[in-house]
Design a protein around this motif. Structure first.
Motif, PDB file in Angstrom:
ATOM      1  N   THR A   1       0.853  -1.185   0.000  1.00 10.00           N
ATOM      2  CA  THR A   1       0.000   0.000   0.000  1.00 10.00           C
ATOM      3  C   THR A   1       0.893   1.241   0.000  1.00 10.00           C
ATOM      4  OG1 THR A   1      -0.054   0.160   2.418  1.00 10.00           O
ATOM      5  CG2 THR A   1      -1.731  -1.222   1.355  1.00 10.00           C
ATOM      6  N   PRO A   2       0.407   2.375  -0.509  1.00 10.38           N
ATOM      7  CA  PRO A   2       1.216   3.599  -0.479  1.00 10.38           C
ATOM      8  C   PRO A   2       1.697   3.951   0.928  1.00 10.38           C
ATOM      9  CG  PRO A   2      -0.647   3.897  -1.936  1.00 10.38           C
ATOM     10  CD  PRO A   2      -0.856   2.576  -1.241  1.00 10.38           C
ATOM     11  N   ALA A   3       0.853   3.701   1.945  1.00 10.43           N
ATOM     12  CA  ALA A   3       1.236   4.026   3.316  1.00 10.43           C
ATOM     13  C   ALA A   3       2.456   3.228   3.749  1.00 10.43           C
ATOM     14  CB  ALA A   3       0.074   3.764   4.258  1.00 10.43           C
ATOM     15  N   ALA A   4       2.590   1.988   3.238  1.00 11.58           N
ATOM     16  CA  ALA A   4       3.716   1.143   3.631  1.00 11.58           C
ATOM     17  C   ALA A   4       5.044   1.718   3.166  1.00 11.58           C
ATOM     18  CB  ALA A   4       3.527  -0.271   3.074  1.00 11.58           C
ATOM     19  N   LEU A   5       5.013   2.484   2.078  1.00  9.56           N
ATOM     20  CA  LEU A   5       6.253   3.048   1.544  1.00  9.56           C
ATOM     21  C   LEU A   5       6.864   4.058   2.501  1.00  9.56           C
ATOM     22  CD1 LEU A   5       5.175   1.631  -0.979  1.00  9.56           C
ATOM     23  CD2 LEU A   5       5.875   3.629  -2.324  1.00  9.56           C
ATOM     24  N   TYR A   6       6.010   4.743   3.259  1.00  8.43           N
ATOM     25  CA  TYR A   6       6.498   5.804   4.138  1.00  8.43           C
ATOM     26  C   TYR A   6       7.267   5.275   5.347  1.00  8.43           C
ATOM     27  CZ  TYR A   6       3.919   9.319   1.532  1.00  8.43           C
ATOM     28  OH  TYR A   6       3.470  10.162   0.545  1.00  8.43           O
ATOM     29  N   PHE A   7       7.200   3.978   5.596  1.00 11.27           N
ATOM     30  CA  PHE A   7       8.025   3.392   6.648  1.00 11.27           C
ATOM     31  C   PHE A   7       9.495   3.355   6.229  1.00 11.27           C
ATOM     32  CE2 PHE A   7       3.896   1.581   7.934  1.00 11.27           C
ATOM     33  CZ  PHE A   7       3.918   1.907   9.280  1.00 11.27           C
TER      34      PHE A   7
END
Length: 213
Positions: free
Chosen positions: A48-54
């Motif tokens: 998910t796009p949110a996972a990239l921000y980790f």
């Protein structure tokens, strides 16, 4: 047991980061920096796009990481070519030609390196700190040209100017090569690059001989 779990978590995190970067490289190659989106990269990576921000705070951060890896590969190839040369003349030619050959064989890496031209000839970048780091990596890959020129007897300034000249000439020929425009002239980009390097080395030698007289 705790250390083993921590090691596994770190390994999983690193693998995820590698998958994201691999997906980012593919998307950037297809869409460029401006056209790429975090959503497209996430879909390609299977997250998910949110996972990239980790792992990355922006697509610019991902682009910088991908380009840094490319420049490190370039530097390794140039360094390997120079290590097999025995004389300053051979080192200079090996450095310049291996630089050209790397991008001749890897057009997507050339696209990555010329991200500044996406969207037209206007100033752009990835942020000051990233730009400085990437410029330093590019200069490090080109530096053996200047070092070989100094070994031949050139001043540091002359060596640096020759390094810039070789970069500029290679960039022009690579543009003609990868756009197919070189066929208009019935010419060979590798042969033209080699002729250019040989002529610059000869000019450098003549200038130094004149200076000694």
């Amino acid at each position: 047991m705790t250390e083993n779990r921590q090691s596994r978590r770190e390994a999983v995190s690193e693998r995820k980061r590698e998958l994201i970067l691999d997906a980012a490289r593919q998307v950037f190659a297809e869409e460029g920096l401006d056209g790429a989106s975090l959503r497209a990269i996430a879909v390609r990576a299977g997250y998910t796009p949110a996972a990239l921000y980790f792992h990355f705070d922006s697509k610019e951060a991902m682009y910088a990481e991908v380009l840094q890896t490319s420049l490190e590969s370039l530097g390794a190839e140039v360094g390997s070519a120079v290590s097999h040369a025995s004389s300053p003349h051979q080192k200079l030619k090996a450095a310049a030609m291996s630089f050209f050959q790397f991008y001749a064989a890897n057009p997507r890496d050339l696209d990555l390196g010329f991200y500044l031209f996406r969207g037209g000839m206007k100033p752009a970048g990835l942020g000051q700190d990233r730009d400085l780091r990437l410029n330093a990596a590019l200069e490090a890959a080109l530096h053996p040209i200047a070092e070989a020129a100094v070994e031949l007897g050139a001043s540091r300034q002359q060596g640096n100017l020759l390094m810039v000249d070789c970069f500029a000439h290679a960039a022009g020929l690579l543009l003609l090569l990868h756009t197919g425009r070189i066929r208009m002239f019935g010419a060979s980009a590798p042969e033209l690059m080699e002729t250019y390097v040989d002529s610059r080395v000869e000019q450098l030698g003549q200038g130094l001989r004149h200076a000694d007289n």
